[in-house]
Design a protein around this motif. Sequence first.
Motif, PDB file in Angstrom:
ATOM      1  N   ILE A 176      34.823  40.215  11.917  1.00 21.74           N
ATOM      2  CA  ILE A 176      36.245  39.822  12.267  1.00 21.74           C
ATOM      3  C   ILE A 176      36.271  39.511  13.652  1.00 21.74           C
ATOM      4  O   ILE A 176      36.285  40.504  14.328  1.00 21.74           O
ATOM      5  N   GLY A 177      36.207  38.376  13.726  1.00 24.04           N
ATOM      6  CA  GLY A 177      36.439  37.820  15.299  1.00 24.04           C
ATOM      7  C   GLY A 177      37.436  37.400  15.660  1.00 24.04           C
ATOM      8  O   GLY A 177      38.170  36.536  15.092  1.00 24.04           O
ATOM      9  N   MET A 178      37.904  37.683  16.928  1.00 24.34           N
ATOM     10  CA  MET A 178      39.226  37.481  17.437  1.00 24.34           C
ATOM     11  C   MET A 178      39.305  37.003  18.793  1.00 24.34           C
ATOM     12  O   MET A 178      38.592  37.768  19.895  1.00 24.34           O
ATOM     13  N   THR A 179      40.341  36.449  19.294  1.00 27.05           N
ATOM     14  CA  THR A 179      40.710  36.271  20.717  1.00 27.05           C
ATOM     15  C   THR A 179      41.972  36.817  20.978  1.00 27.05           C
ATOM     16  O   THR A 179      42.959  36.790  20.127  1.00 27.05           O
ATOM     17  N   TYR A 180      42.154  37.724  22.112  1.00 28.45           N
ATOM     18  CA  TYR A 180      43.343  37.974  22.617  1.00 28.45           C
ATOM     19  C   TYR A 180      43.607  37.381  23.975  1.00 28.45           C
ATOM     20  O   TYR A 180      42.762  37.476  24.698  1.00 28.45           O
ATOM     21  N   GLU A 181      44.834  36.936  24.452  1.00 29.55           N
ATOM     22  CA  GLU A 181      45.026  36.301  25.272  1.00 29.55           C
ATOM     23  C   GLU A 181      46.575  36.830  26.131  1.00 29.55           C
ATOM     24  O   GLU A 181      47.483  36.816  25.484  1.00 29.55           O
ATOM     25  N   GLN A 182      46.063  37.118  27.162  1.00 29.21           N
ATOM     26  CA  GLN A 182      47.203  37.764  28.267  1.00 29.21           C
ATOM     27  C   GLN A 182      47.440  36.831  29.118  1.00 29.21           C
ATOM     28  O   GLN A 182      46.868  35.822  29.642  1.00 29.21           O
ATOM     29  N   GLY A 183      48.875  36.500  29.545  1.00 30.18           N
ATOM     30  CA  GLY A 183      49.326  35.670  30.453  1.00 30.18           C
ATOM     31  C   GLY A 183      48.949  36.131  31.878  1.00 30.18           C
ATOM     32  O   GLY A 183      48.831  37.400  32.074  1.00 30.18           O
ATOM     33  N   GLY A 184      48.395  35.383  32.840  1.00 27.86           N
ATOM     34  CA  GLY A 184      47.939  35.620  34.097  1.00 27.86           C
ATOM     35  C   GLY A 184      47.001  34.620  34.573  1.00 27.86           C
ATOM     36  O   GLY A 184      47.114  33.756  35.338  1.00 27.86           O
ATOM     37  N   GLY A 185      45.782  35.016  34.402  1.00 30.63           N
ATOM     38  CA  GLY A 185      44.477  34.202  34.798  1.00 30.63           C
ATOM     39  C   GLY A 185      44.248  34.132  36.000  1.00 30.63           C
ATOM     40  O   GLY A 185      44.793  35.098  37.086  1.00 30.63           O
ATOM     41  N   GLY A 186      43.644  33.122  36.633  1.00 29.19           N
ATOM     42  CA  GLY A 186      43.370  33.017  38.014  1.00 29.19           C
ATOM     43  C   GLY A 186      44.917  33.036  39.012  1.00 29.19           C
ATOM     44  O   GLY A 186      44.617  33.424  40.247  1.00 29.19           O
ATOM     45  N   ARG A 187      45.746  32.436  38.252  1.00 25.62           N
ATOM     46  CA  ARG A 187      46.986  32.431  39.040  1.00 25.62           C
ATOM     47  C   ARG A 187      47.709  33.888  39.272  1.00 25.62           C
ATOM     48  O   ARG A 187      48.824  33.934  39.765  1.00 25.62           O
ATOM     49  N   GLY A 188      47.456  34.942  38.299  1.00 23.47           N
ATOM     50  CA  GLY A 188      48.024  35.869  38.148  1.00 23.47           C
ATOM     51  C   GLY A 188      48.232  36.849  39.749  1.00 23.47           C
ATOM     52  O   GLY A 188      48.930  37.465  39.752  1.00 23.47           O
ATOM     53  N   GLY A 189      46.867  36.746  40.157  1.00 24.24           N
ATOM     54  CA  GLY A 189      46.696  37.620  41.072  1.00 24.24           C
ATOM     55  C   GLY A 189      47.071  39.211  40.650  1.00 24.24           C
ATOM     56  O   GLY A 189      46.964  39.707  39.755  1.00 24.24           O
ATOM     57  N   LEU A 190      47.450  39.888  41.787  1.00 25.97           N
ATOM     58  CA  LEU A 190      48.040  41.255  41.498  1.00 25.97           C
ATOM     59  C   LEU A 190      49.508  41.341  41.080  1.00 25.97           C
ATOM     60  O   LEU A 190      50.092  42.496  40.616  1.00 25.97           O
ATOM     61  N   GLY A 191      50.261  40.225  41.302  1.00 32.69           N
ATOM     62  CA  GLY A 191      51.773  39.902  40.566  1.00 32.69           C
ATOM     63  C   GLY A 191      52.037  38.750  40.939  1.00 32.69           C
ATOM     64  O   GLY A 191      51.695  38.069  42.186  1.00 32.69           O
ATOM     65  N   VAL A 192      52.792  37.976  40.045  1.00 34.49           N
ATOM     66  CA  VAL A 192      53.236  36.570  40.360  1.00 34.49           C
ATOM     67  C   VAL A 192      54.530  36.400  39.587  1.00 34.49           C
ATOM     68  O   VAL A 192      54.643  37.041  38.465  1.00 34.49           O
ATOM     69  N   LEU A 193      55.411  35.723  40.081  1.00 38.36           N
ATOM     70  CA  LEU A 193      56.619  35.291  39.564  1.00 38.36           C
ATOM     71  C   LEU A 193      56.440  34.246  38.541  1.00 38.36           C
ATOM     72  O   LEU A 193      55.632  33.223  38.420  1.00 38.36           O
ATOM     73  N   THR A 194      57.214  34.573  37.088  1.00 37.57           N
ATOM     74  CA  THR A 194      57.109  33.692  35.883  1.00 37.57           C
ATOM     75  C   THR A 194      58.113  32.693  36.013  1.00 37.57           C
ATOM     76  O   THR A 194      58.993  32.861  37.085  1.00 37.57           O
ATOM     77  N   GLU A 195      58.227  31.630  35.305  1.00 34.78           N
ATOM     78  CA  GLU A 195      59.234  30.710  35.337  1.00 34.78           C
ATOM     79  C   GLU A 195      60.637  31.194  35.062  1.00 34.78           C
ATOM     80  O   GLU A 195      61.699  30.587  35.461  1.00 34.78           O
ATOM     81  N   ILE A 196      60.830  32.454  34.474  1.00 37.86           N
ATOM     82  CA  ILE A 196      62.136  32.991  34.354  1.00 37.86           C
ATOM     83  C   ILE A 196      62.639  34.100  35.454  1.00 37.86           C
ATOM     84  O   ILE A 196      63.442  34.920  35.203  1.00 37.86           O
TER      85      ILE A 196
END
Length: 831
Positions: free
Chosen positions: A302-322
């Motif tokens: 059973i192969g799966m991908t899990y995706e969390q928001g963040g990536g290279g722009r996430g840093g230690l903390g980042v403001l989202t669009e909201i």
Amino acid sequence: MKRISLFLSVIFIANLAQGQIQSPEEFLGYKLGERFTPHHRVMDYYDHITSTLSNAKSISYGETYEHRPLRVVFMSSQANMDNLEKIREDNLRRATILDGNPSTNIPIIWLSYNVHGNESVSTEASMATIYELLKSGSDKKAWLHKVVVAIDPCINPDGRERYVNFYNQYGNKDYNADPNSREHIEPWPGGRANHYLFDLNRDWAWQSQIESQGRIALFNKWLPQVHVDFHEQGVNSPYYFAPAVEPYHELITDWQREYQVMLGKNHAKYFDENNWLYFTREVFDLLYPSYGDTYPTNSGAIGMTYEQGGGGRGGLGVLTEIGDTLALTDRIAHHYTTGLSTIEVSVNNSSRLLTEFSNYYDVAINKPTGKYKTFVIKGSNHHRKLSDLKVWLDTHDIKYGTTTVKSLRGYDYKSGSNSTFSVSSNDLVISAYQPKSVLAQVLFEPNPKLSDSLTYDITAWSIPYAYDLDAFASETKVTVSVGSSSDDFVNHKVNGKPYAYLSGWDNLIDVRFLSKVLRAGIKLRFSEKSFSIAGKNYSPGTLVITRRGNESLGETFDQIIINAANELKKNITPVGTGLVNSGVDFGSNNMHYLKAPKVALIQGDDVSSLAFGETWHYFERQIDYPIAVIGDDYMTQIDLQQYDVIIIQNGRYGSFSDKKLDKLKSWVNDGGRLILVQGALDLAAGKDGFKLKLKTEEDSDEEDQAFGDRRRNRMSEIVPGAIFKASMDQTHPLGFGYQGQYYTLKNRPKLYKPLEDGWNVSKIGSGIPLSGFAGKEIRDTAGNTLVFGTENVGQGKVIYMVDNPLFRAFWYSGKMVFSNAVFMVGQIQGR
């Protein structure tokens, strides 16, 4: 008695200490999420765990190009760990790879983190996860009686360190959540890819990279029942987990689909309790076979991908669009939760996981569900292609051999139609009736069935097209005698002083041989025309290494040639005369001196880092030929005249200055050879001094479209990755080594007219792809468009490559045309 008591106390304290591991915070000296952990400290923490606990074991599977270790840690109950090798072997018995019946009933859950280096939360989350599973007093330890858990904490250490070093250099003392702050903007090339800038999440099947080779070798020794690949996506995206979106490959089973839903529901329960946002059944499909979810799926997991928001722009903390702050601690919590939830569901369904896994392989052996039951690769194909193909098949444990059947009816990859064909004892035959049945069928199927045209990656990859093989796919089952990739090469020996040595020019091994002898100071020629000598026929491009011209090497001349051929296991032919039986003699003007080119590769913000990496890897690891990497930010400040060939790979060149382009044009006019690939053609198309022109479709009236259908409606204009049949002029140096046709993998929608004043070496015939999806507008206009061509500009040449022949290093048949562009084009006057 005091001594005995003291001794027993020491034993007791030692045993107690052996069972206690430090938390990541205790070991590292900071809470997870407060900073990014360097890779060597991550490895130290895992070493701490495996040296402290006897129910956790580290297994190495190699090291990266930058010499960082690659490891997977296996953990379970002490009883299971004492029996770990038996559990592994029993799992392979369920897959019918080993003989016998399994006596254990422990499934294997494999969690893979940080395949993309700048999706850096993954490795941090892995440390939280393993600690929760193994810490003293954890209620999760009971799970380990029912499963073995394998954690790969960092698939891509080199890319991760590139990102972590960047962040440590540019991050503010207290992180700045403003997404425009420098700490959120990585410089080129970013940390996503590995050392050679390959996307390791797209390399599972192709194994072009050292990390992939080691990981797949280990993976296939265990064949887990569940595999999760942890990722990150844009900062404004909620968490994604299974089930995936269509298209699923049609060979994915009902059970594999059902289990994805079960997992998704369990994850949703925990996310709902925390009011965390998430989505399923969007964006991420299960079609392309070389992902970290599809490759395990095609191997029974059973192969799966899990995706969390963040990536290279996430840093230690980042403001989202909201206006919320997405912190690294939040991202860790989300991956930690889905990781544990995956294990929980697997523990609760451990018996069925094993039953369904066994059923999967029973079907593979006895009743494969795919359309084609037999794939025949003709023995008349180039022997080196066949030997390389066998080695690649061995890495996947895909079995092959021969059959006594004399003829079959099936799909001819070359003609695109069904016909009856003969089968010989030299043909390589792959049966679908084998353990790796699904993987073999997926990789060799002529044209994948799409349940939906909206896909995340390419839609065609068939190996017979990638290797340019004469091959057939038959719906008939045949009996196959399994073979191996035996090597029948016999070492050459120095025997007298031949007039010349001849080397064919139709395979990458020939390019490696050329590279090796050029670097050793050998001078040589190549033939523009066909010729025959000593009963053998030789095609244009054949390398002719005469003793004449190499006198300065003295007695070492022959040994250099022989050693190079033997090291590469390449066949060469010594001849005692320069007088041929037919064609051109070795002293003819049609035998051209091959000057070793000095090559430069342009690097910079406009260049696709992945395409740059494919070219870098080609030179350094595939043909071992030196290149200079030149940054486009200082290109105008150096003397380009010292280079014979300059390569500009795919990219977006809207900001490429006129000053840079003028310098390149001046260099070409003075005799330079410029290779432009894919997006780099924008530097020439329609520009002064170049004859390249885009092919555009006439404007057409369109009906009003619903806003909600805008993404789907765009599909008529795109080609996400489809295979087209093209002609190839094998008499032109760019087409040396080919047999009149080429299969091009097109994943960029721009189409170009044939050159009015130049050599159209390769053109697409029909706009209908042989394999994969192309939108209607592409199908209507792709016919009679340029694939590869050359144009004389002043004293120099421009080589146009509309499609990238080095794509992901798996498009085997494209490597010769790129080699021709580097070594052959421009060595003949006018060509």
